[in-house]
Scaffold this motif. Structure first.
Motif, PDB file in Angstrom:
ATOM      1  N   ALA A   1       6.865   2.928   5.515  1.00 17.99           N
ATOM      2  CA  ALA A   1       8.153   3.365   6.060  1.00 17.99           C
ATOM      3  C   ALA A   1       8.761   2.285   6.953  1.00 17.99           C
ATOM      4  O   ALA A   1       9.975   2.026   6.906  1.00 17.99           O
ATOM      5  CB  ALA A   1       7.972   4.669   6.845  1.00 17.99           C
ATOM      6  N   MET A   2       7.933   1.648   7.764  1.00 17.66           N
ATOM      7  CA  MET A   2       8.434   0.560   8.619  1.00 17.66           C
ATOM      8  C   MET A   2       9.009  -0.570   7.781  1.00 17.66           C
ATOM      9  O   MET A   2      10.083  -1.115   8.094  1.00 17.66           O
ATOM     10  CB  MET A   2       7.298   0.036   9.498  1.00 17.66           C
ATOM     11  N   ALA A   3       8.316  -0.925   6.708  1.00 20.53           N
ATOM     12  CA  ALA A   3       8.819  -1.993   5.839  1.00 20.53           C
ATOM     13  C   ALA A   3      10.152  -1.610   5.221  1.00 20.53           C
ATOM     14  O   ALA A   3      11.050  -2.456   5.072  1.00 20.53           O
ATOM     15  CB  ALA A   3       7.790  -2.300   4.752  1.00 20.53           C
ATOM     16  N   GLN A   4      10.305  -0.347   4.873  1.00 15.50           N
ATOM     17  CA  GLN A   4      11.550   0.095   4.243  1.00 15.50           C
ATOM     18  C   GLN A   4      12.741   0.042   5.186  1.00 15.50           C
ATOM     19  O   GLN A   4      13.880  -0.066   4.729  1.00 15.50           O
ATOM     20  CB  GLN A   4      11.369   1.503   3.692  1.00 15.50           C
ATOM     21  N   VAL A   5      12.500   0.122   6.476  1.00 11.98           N
ATOM     22  CA  VAL A   5      13.621   0.068   7.432  1.00 11.98           C
ATOM     23  C   VAL A   5      13.713  -1.299   8.113  1.00 11.98           C
ATOM     24  O   VAL A   5      14.405  -1.453   9.120  1.00 11.98           O
ATOM     25  CB  VAL A   5      13.508   1.198   8.487  1.00 11.98           C
ATOM     26  N   GLY A   6      13.003  -2.291   7.563  1.00 11.92           N
ATOM     27  CA  GLY A   6      13.143  -3.659   8.058  1.00 11.92           C
ATOM     28  C   GLY A   6      12.277  -4.024   9.240  1.00 11.92           C
ATOM     29  O   GLY A   6      12.489  -5.074   9.850  1.00 11.92           O
ATOM     30  N   ARG A   7      11.284  -3.212   9.565  1.00 15.58           N
ATOM     31  CA  ARG A   7      10.387  -3.510  10.685  1.00 15.58           C
ATOM     32  C   ARG A   7       9.115  -4.162  10.143  1.00 15.58           C
ATOM     33  O   ARG A   7       8.021  -3.649  10.245  1.00 15.58           O
ATOM     34  CB  ARG A   7      10.082  -2.230  11.465  1.00 15.58           C
ATOM     35  N   ASP A   8       9.292  -5.365   9.563  1.00 17.40           N
ATOM     36  CA  ASP A   8       8.210  -5.989   8.805  1.00 17.40           C
ATOM     37  C   ASP A   8       7.003  -6.348   9.667  1.00 17.40           C
ATOM     38  O   ASP A   8       5.852  -6.167   9.239  1.00 17.40           O
ATOM     39  CB  ASP A   8       8.717  -7.240   8.091  1.00 17.40           C
ATOM     40  N   GLN A   9       7.235  -6.883  10.862  1.00 18.23           N
ATOM     41  CA  GLN A   9       6.102  -7.281  11.700  1.00 18.23           C
ATOM     42  C   GLN A   9       5.266  -6.063  12.087  1.00 18.23           C
ATOM     43  O   GLN A   9       4.028  -6.100  12.042  1.00 18.23           O
ATOM     44  CB  GLN A   9       6.603  -7.998  12.963  1.00 18.23           C
ATOM     45  N   GLU A  10       5.931  -4.974  12.449  1.00 20.00           N
ATOM     46  CA  GLU A  10       5.195  -3.749  12.778  1.00 20.00           C
ATOM     47  C   GLU A  10       4.486  -3.188  11.551  1.00 20.00           C
ATOM     48  O   GLU A  10       3.371  -2.653  11.653  1.00 20.00           O
ATOM     49  CB  GLU A  10       6.150  -2.700  13.344  1.00 20.00           C
ATOM     50  N   ALA A  11       5.134  -3.334  10.402  1.00 21.41           N
ATOM     51  CA  ALA A  11       4.521  -2.843   9.165  1.00 21.41           C
ATOM     52  C   ALA A  11       3.207  -3.562   8.888  1.00 21.41           C
ATOM     53  O   ALA A  11       2.185  -2.937   8.566  1.00 21.41           O
ATOM     54  CB  ALA A  11       5.482  -3.017   7.994  1.00 21.41           C
ATOM     55  N   ILE A  12       3.217  -4.881   9.019  1.00 21.64           N
ATOM     56  CA  ILE A  12       2.007  -5.656   8.769  1.00 21.64           C
ATOM     57  C   ILE A  12       0.902  -5.255   9.743  1.00 21.64           C
ATOM     58  O   ILE A  12      -0.264  -5.053   9.347  1.00 21.64           O
ATOM     59  CB  ILE A  12       2.299  -7.161   8.873  1.00 21.64           C
ATOM     60  N   ALA A  13       1.249  -5.097  11.019  1.00 22.56           N
ATOM     61  CA  ALA A  13       0.242  -4.701  12.004  1.00 22.56           C
ATOM     62  C   ALA A  13      -0.350  -3.332  11.670  1.00 22.56           C
ATOM     63  O   ALA A  13      -1.559  -3.104  11.822  1.00 22.56           O
ATOM     64  CB  ALA A  13       0.859  -4.684  13.407  1.00 22.56           C
ATOM     65  N   THR A  14       0.487  -2.433  11.177  1.00 26.30           N
ATOM     66  CA  THR A  14       0.005  -1.084  10.854  1.00 26.30           C
ATOM     67  C   THR A  14      -0.789  -1.085   9.558  1.00 26.30           C
ATOM     68  O   THR A  14      -1.760  -0.335   9.417  1.00 26.30           O
ATOM     69  CB  THR A  14       1.194  -0.111  10.782  1.00 26.30           C
ATOM     70  N   PHE A  15      -0.410  -1.925   8.605  1.00 32.33           N
ATOM     71  CA  PHE A  15      -1.244  -2.077   7.406  1.00 32.33           C
ATOM     72  C   PHE A  15      -2.641  -2.572   7.784  1.00 32.33           C
ATOM     73  O   PHE A  15      -3.645  -2.139   7.199  1.00 32.33           O
ATOM     74  CB  PHE A  15      -0.605  -3.062   6.417  1.00 32.33           C
ATOM     75  N   LEU A  16      -2.719  -3.460   8.749  1.00 36.69           N
ATOM     76  CA  LEU A  16      -4.029  -3.956   9.175  1.00 36.69           C
ATOM     77  C   LEU A  16      -4.843  -2.846   9.841  1.00 36.69           C
ATOM     78  O   LEU A  16      -6.075  -2.838   9.746  1.00 36.69           O
ATOM     79  CB  LEU A  16      -3.867  -5.155  10.110  1.00 36.69           C
ATOM     80  N   ARG A  17      -4.175  -1.902  10.508  1.00 29.81           N
ATOM     81  CA  ARG A  17      -4.898  -0.729  11.033  1.00 29.81           C
ATOM     82  C   ARG A  17      -5.467   0.100   9.889  1.00 29.81           C
ATOM     83  O   ARG A  17      -6.597   0.588   9.955  1.00 29.81           O
ATOM     84  CB  ARG A  17      -3.969   0.145  11.878  1.00 29.81           C
TER      85      ARG A  17
END
Length: 389
Positions: free
Chosen positions: A323-339
């Motif tokens: 969801a973060m990636a879809q709204v353009g929050r790529d850095q947060e998305a990557i950090a959450t994928f790592l979680r």
């Protein structure tokens, strides 16, 4: 299907491969799949990931292939954990066949230990135990083990065997005649059904929920009833039936509020049904409905630490990251994928949609702007070629 060397093809490359084999232009395929040609072009070149089940269903239908043809083999076949688990699949198949003809064996393993390993998405530990347990257990123990067997086999890329295990669970639960276990077993059958079957999974979940509803005064039946509505919600979302999806979520939410959070034993069949689990499924359902902002709003209300088990937390973190990636929050998305990867590493490496989303983020980034976390996520998702200097 397309063959690859090294890392798996992203889903868009598989779409392009099958489109060309079918002799279709991008314009024609886009029309058949209900999307614009520029959108399809972005999918095929890897700039836009395929994250929704509904999109996969539409593309597979338009190309007359299975979803498995588009997502490829689950995970890297050279991954040691996957290879260790997959080595036992022939023995699982043999055990299911032997059971079908009445040749049961004496169970030798601990059901609780298997359930804990399954809840950790530890497929390499689970798989060696499944042949003996599926081949010999009876009653509620068999239903629980069949659930672990179904999602293990699905993630390893053997959906037909998963459906065999689900049918075994349903037959055993029906013989028991206990409404709670009937509900759990039928939930397992819905879980095993392929996503390219529109309507049928949601209808089955609703039908069984209606069947056991007269017994929901029993807390265990109410847990099964709630889980059926959660799965019906997600399947309704795949079918583009948003109103029905939200109605199922409300029904599950009411059941969860009446029960509260599960105790340390995680409730019936360790399904962990309760308000937090409803929150997890709400995020997944909103994401499937194409509502990433609503998914993130729902995620803000969830405290994932209340259910400290990998097979609940890892998909939740991956959904939030998507969801973060879809709204353009790529850095947060990557950090959450790592979680998600830290929580369920074996599960993470077997998810083609996770790989697709991480790949699209990295392709969007300029080479000199790749962060350490992006490189770590690419390595974890078997996308090392995207970060080579």
């Amino acid at each position: 299907m397309a063959t690859t060397v090294g890392e798996p093809l992203f889903i868009g490359a598989q779409v392009a491969y099958w489109r060309q084999r079918r002799g279709k232009s991008q314009r024609v395929l886009a029309g058949l799949a209900g999307m614009s040609q520029p959108y399809l072009n972005q999918i095929e070149n890897g700039r836009r990931p395929v994250e929704r089940r509904a999109t996969l269903v539409a593309l597979a239908s338009a190309l007359d292939v299975s979803i498995a043809d588009l997502t490829g083999q689950s995970g890297d076949p050279t991954d040691p954990a996957r290879a260790a688990a997959a080595a036992h699949v022939p023995h699982i198949r043999e055990a299911l066949i032997r059971r079908e003809i009445g040749e049961l064996e004496e169970p030798r393993h601990d059901v609780r230990g298997l359930m804990i390993a399954g809840g950790s998405y530890d497929f390499a530990t689970v798989a060696p135990q499944l042949p003996n347990m599926l081949g010999g257990l009876r009653g509620a123990d068999l239903v629980q083990v069949a659930h672990v067997g179904v999602y293990t086999l699905k993630h390893l890329g053997y959906p037909d065997l998963a459906r065999d295990a689900a049918r075994l669970a349903v037959a055993e639960a029906r013989e028991l005649g206990n409404p709670a276990w009937i509900g759990i077993a039928e939930f397992i059958r819905v879980l095993a059904m392929p996503p390219e079957m529109p309507g049928a999974p949601a209808r089955l979940a609703q039908r069984v929920a209606d069947e056991i509803q007269p017994h929901i005064g029993d807390p265990e039946v109410r847990q099964a009833y709630g889980m059926l509505h959660l799965h019906a919600a997600l399947r309704a979302a795949v079918d583009h039936r948003g109103d029905q999806a939200h109605e199922h979520l409300r029904e599950a939410g009411a059941a969860a509020e009446s029960l509260g959070e599960p105790g340390p034993d995680l409730g019936l069949a360790r399904f962990a049904f309760g308000p937090t689990n409803v929150g997890f499924w709400t995020v997944a359902t909103e994401l499937e409905l194409g509502e990433p902002h609503r998914a993130l709003e729902a995620a803000d209300d969830v405290a994932p630490g209340r259910l400290p088990i990998a097979n609940r937390q890892a998909p939740f973190f991956a959904d939030v990251a998507t969801a973060m990636a879809q709204v353009g929050r790529d850095q947060e998305a990557i950090a959450t994928f790592l979680r998600a990867e830290a929580t369920g590493p074996q599960w993470f490496r077997l998810r083609p949609t996770v790989r697709d989303t991480i790949g699209s983020i990295i392709r969007r980034a300029k080479r000199n702007s790749l962060t350490r976390q992006m490189r770590s996520a690419a390595t974890a998702a078997n996308l090392a070629s995207l970060i080579k200097d």
